[in-house]
Design a protein around this motif. Structure first.
Motif, PDB file in Angstrom:
ATOM      1  N   LYS A 121       0.523  -0.942   0.080  1.00 56.74           N
ATOM      2  CA  LYS A 121       0.011   0.031  -0.095  1.00 56.74           C
ATOM      3  C   LYS A 121       0.634   1.242  -0.157  1.00 56.74           C
ATOM      4  O   LYS A 121       2.172   1.193   0.697  1.00 56.74           O
ATOM      5  CB  LYS A 121      -1.130  -0.177   1.171  1.00 56.74           C
ATOM      6  N   PHE A 122       0.384   2.358  -0.978  1.00 54.30           N
ATOM      7  CA  PHE A 122       1.579   3.499  -0.921  1.00 54.30           C
ATOM      8  C   PHE A 122       0.532   4.335  -1.260  1.00 54.30           C
ATOM      9  O   PHE A 122      -0.609   4.369  -1.315  1.00 54.30           O
ATOM     10  CB  PHE A 122       2.515   3.378  -2.120  1.00 54.30           C
ATOM     11  N   LYS A 123       0.724   6.001  -0.911  1.00 54.74           N
ATOM     12  CA  LYS A 123       0.061   7.103  -1.144  1.00 54.74           C
ATOM     13  C   LYS A 123       0.859   8.008  -2.229  1.00 54.74           C
ATOM     14  O   LYS A 123       1.915   7.580  -2.105  1.00 54.74           O
ATOM     15  CB  LYS A 123       0.231   8.066  -0.419  1.00 54.74           C
ATOM     16  N   ASP A 124       0.150   9.169  -2.724  1.00 50.83           N
ATOM     17  CA  ASP A 124       1.074   9.732  -3.970  1.00 50.83           C
ATOM     18  C   ASP A 124       2.439   9.845  -3.444  1.00 50.83           C
ATOM     19  O   ASP A 124       3.366   9.841  -3.786  1.00 50.83           O
ATOM     20  CB  ASP A 124       0.036  11.139  -4.320  1.00 50.83           C
ATOM     21  N   THR A 125       2.634  10.288  -2.569  1.00 51.29           N
ATOM     22  CA  THR A 125       3.651  11.061  -2.097  1.00 51.29           C
ATOM     23  C   THR A 125       4.863   9.920  -1.345  1.00 51.29           C
ATOM     24  O   THR A 125       6.310  10.331  -1.077  1.00 51.29           O
ATOM     25  CB  THR A 125       3.784  12.230  -0.504  1.00 51.29           C
TER      26      THR A 125
ATOM     27  N   LEU B 141       4.426  -7.659  -4.652  1.00 52.67           N
ATOM     28  CA  LEU B 141       4.210  -6.948  -6.362  1.00 52.67           C
ATOM     29  C   LEU B 141       3.292  -6.079  -6.951  1.00 52.67           C
ATOM     30  O   LEU B 141       3.497  -5.640  -8.026  1.00 52.67           O
ATOM     31  CB  LEU B 141       4.999  -8.499  -7.107  1.00 52.67           C
ATOM     32  N   TYR B 142       2.544  -5.641  -5.921  1.00 52.73           N
ATOM     33  CA  TYR B 142       1.111  -5.073  -6.272  1.00 52.73           C
ATOM     34  C   TYR B 142       1.269  -3.774  -5.332  1.00 52.73           C
ATOM     35  O   TYR B 142       1.389  -4.057  -4.371  1.00 52.73           O
ATOM     36  CB  TYR B 142      -0.213  -5.708  -6.461  1.00 52.73           C
ATOM     37  N   TYR B 143       1.336  -2.572  -6.366  1.00 56.68           N
ATOM     38  CA  TYR B 143       0.878  -1.616  -5.729  1.00 56.68           C
ATOM     39  C   TYR B 143      -0.147  -1.166  -5.294  1.00 56.68           C
ATOM     40  O   TYR B 143      -0.992  -0.134  -6.314  1.00 56.68           O
ATOM     41  CB  TYR B 143       2.040  -0.334  -5.860  1.00 56.68           C
ATOM     42  N   TYR B 144      -0.744  -1.069  -4.397  1.00 56.00           N
ATOM     43  CA  TYR B 144      -2.150  -0.328  -4.058  1.00 56.00           C
ATOM     44  C   TYR B 144      -2.373   1.181  -3.044  1.00 56.00           C
ATOM     45  O   TYR B 144      -2.002   1.337  -2.435  1.00 56.00           O
ATOM     46  CB  TYR B 144      -3.169  -1.562  -3.430  1.00 56.00           C
ATOM     47  N   LEU B 145      -2.725   1.941  -4.273  1.00 58.56           N
ATOM     48  CA  LEU B 145      -2.461   2.860  -3.548  1.00 58.56           C
ATOM     49  C   LEU B 145      -3.718   3.847  -2.598  1.00 58.56           C
ATOM     50  O   LEU B 145      -5.368   3.308  -3.416  1.00 58.56           O
ATOM     51  CB  LEU B 145      -3.103   4.502  -5.395  1.00 58.56           C
ATOM     52  N   GLN B 146      -3.865   4.103  -1.874  1.00 58.79           N
ATOM     53  CA  GLN B 146      -4.794   4.825  -1.078  1.00 58.79           C
ATOM     54  C   GLN B 146      -5.277   5.918  -1.528  1.00 58.79           C
ATOM     55  O   GLN B 146      -4.488   6.729  -0.939  1.00 58.79           O
ATOM     56  CB  GLN B 146      -4.397   4.584   0.437  1.00 58.79           C
ATOM     57  N   ARG B 147      -5.845   6.575  -1.889  1.00 59.84           N
ATOM     58  CA  ARG B 147      -6.473   7.662  -2.541  1.00 59.84           C
ATOM     59  C   ARG B 147      -7.832   8.497  -1.212  1.00 59.84           C
ATOM     60  O   ARG B 147      -8.155   6.773  -0.846  1.00 59.84           O
ATOM     61  CB  ARG B 147      -7.302   7.603  -3.242  1.00 59.84           C
TER      62      ARG B 147
END
Length: 325
Positions: free
Chosen positions: A121-125, A204-210
């Protein structure tokens, strides 16, 4: 190991993220791909961006359709997919360049029908480096073990987009249109069709927390679709997996508690009363046999007794004690 993988990308109002997503698929180290970009009637520049990509890469197929929601877009992609394997990527997320190759490697080594990877999980920054391990570190489940694991929400996840599927496992399955939590309605049916399901211990999958996503902070009434999906799964379990019935019943009961707790904490006042009535109907329809009740631990018995007497009081108490939220 040169069989084709069809990667389906549903697209709606994501022009700020679409290039990153599609580039991560185009640049896969596994190159025999069919990349299906499904423009779900997006009102921004996404349709144009899709067409531009199709001109640059012959592996890309574009569908332009009237807006029908995420499930409808995925279904449109499934209808035209020609690969022997299927993957899904949501258009605001992206994948490691090794995603397809690593999952395919596990698929072949383990003789699995479905393989999933870990999610980052990641955020835009955030900045994420693409890391690949040389060793395939995975665990394989049979159908029963995978179904049990899915109900427990343990090692295997309900999400459809961190997985690679043999096409014949999901060829006849379609996503429920008009539902949130669409993966909850889908994944257990896919698992039921599979003989082996493997989990690769690699992000391997990068999930954007919007903040503006469907699953954002506000708990809306349509999120109760998750309980409907759990209840449908329970009915399926009762017919096909007798030894998992108690586990599935508990999952629905505590799913009801969680849903109403979230409505009380984060829902609109107008939704809380409606939500209470909906949740109570599910609670009333779940009956435990004497033997099942005796197999519950003491804490479960207490919460379920309280839940049957008063959903409102039980959820207020659990929120106060910070339990299950």
């Amino acid at each position: 190991m040169n069989q084709k993988i069809s990667v389906i990308v549903p697209i709606y109002k994501v022009e700020n993220y679409l290039h990153r997503c599609v580039d991560s698929i185009i640049n896969q180290t596994y190159t025999n791909l069919e990349i299906i970009l499904v423009d779900d009637g997006s009102p921004d520049k996404c349709p144009m961006i899709c067409d531009e990509y199709a001109k640059k890469d012959s592996r890309i197929r574009v569908i332009h359709k009237k807006n029908g929601g995420l499930s409808d877009a995925r279904n449109a992609g499934l209808d035209i997919a020609t690969g022997e394997y299927i993957g899904f990527v949501d258009s605001d997320d992206y994948i490691s360049v090794h995603f397809c190759k690593r999952l395919m490697n596990v698929m072949k080594v383990s003789d699995s029908d479905i393989v999933e990877c870990e999610i980052k999980k990641f955020k835009d920054t955030d900045k994420i480096g693409d890391i690949q391990n040389n060793k395939l570190d995975f665990i394989t489940f049979n159908t029963y073990e995978a179904m049990e694991n899915l109900i427990l929400n343990n090692i295997l996840s309900v999400t459809v987009w961190n997985k690679l599927y043999k096409k014949d496992v999901i060829e006849k399955l379609r996503f429920k249109v008009g539902k949130t939590n669409e993966d909850d309605f889908y994944t257990y049916l896919a698992f039921d069709n599979a003989n082996k399901i493997s989990k690769l211990d690699e992000e391997l999958y990068y999930y954007l927390q919007r903040e503006d996503s469907i699953m954002g902070k506000n708990y809306k009434l349509n999120r109760l679709d998750e309980i409907e999906a759990k209840y449908e799964r329970l009915k399926f379990i009762e017919k096909n997996y007798k030894n998992l019935i108690l586990l599935a019943k508990k999952d629905v009961m505590f799913g009801c508690l969680y849903a109403y707790q979230q409505l009380l904490l984060n829902g609109q006042k107008t939704d809380i009363k409606k939500g209470k009535a909906i949740v109570n109907k599910y609670i009333e329809n779940i009956l435990f046999t004497k033997e099942e009740y005796m197999n519950l631990d003491s804490k479960n018995k207490i919460w379920m007794k309280l839940e049957k007497k008063s959903l409102q009081v039980t959820c207020i108490l659990r929120n106060f004690l910070n339990i299950g939220v």
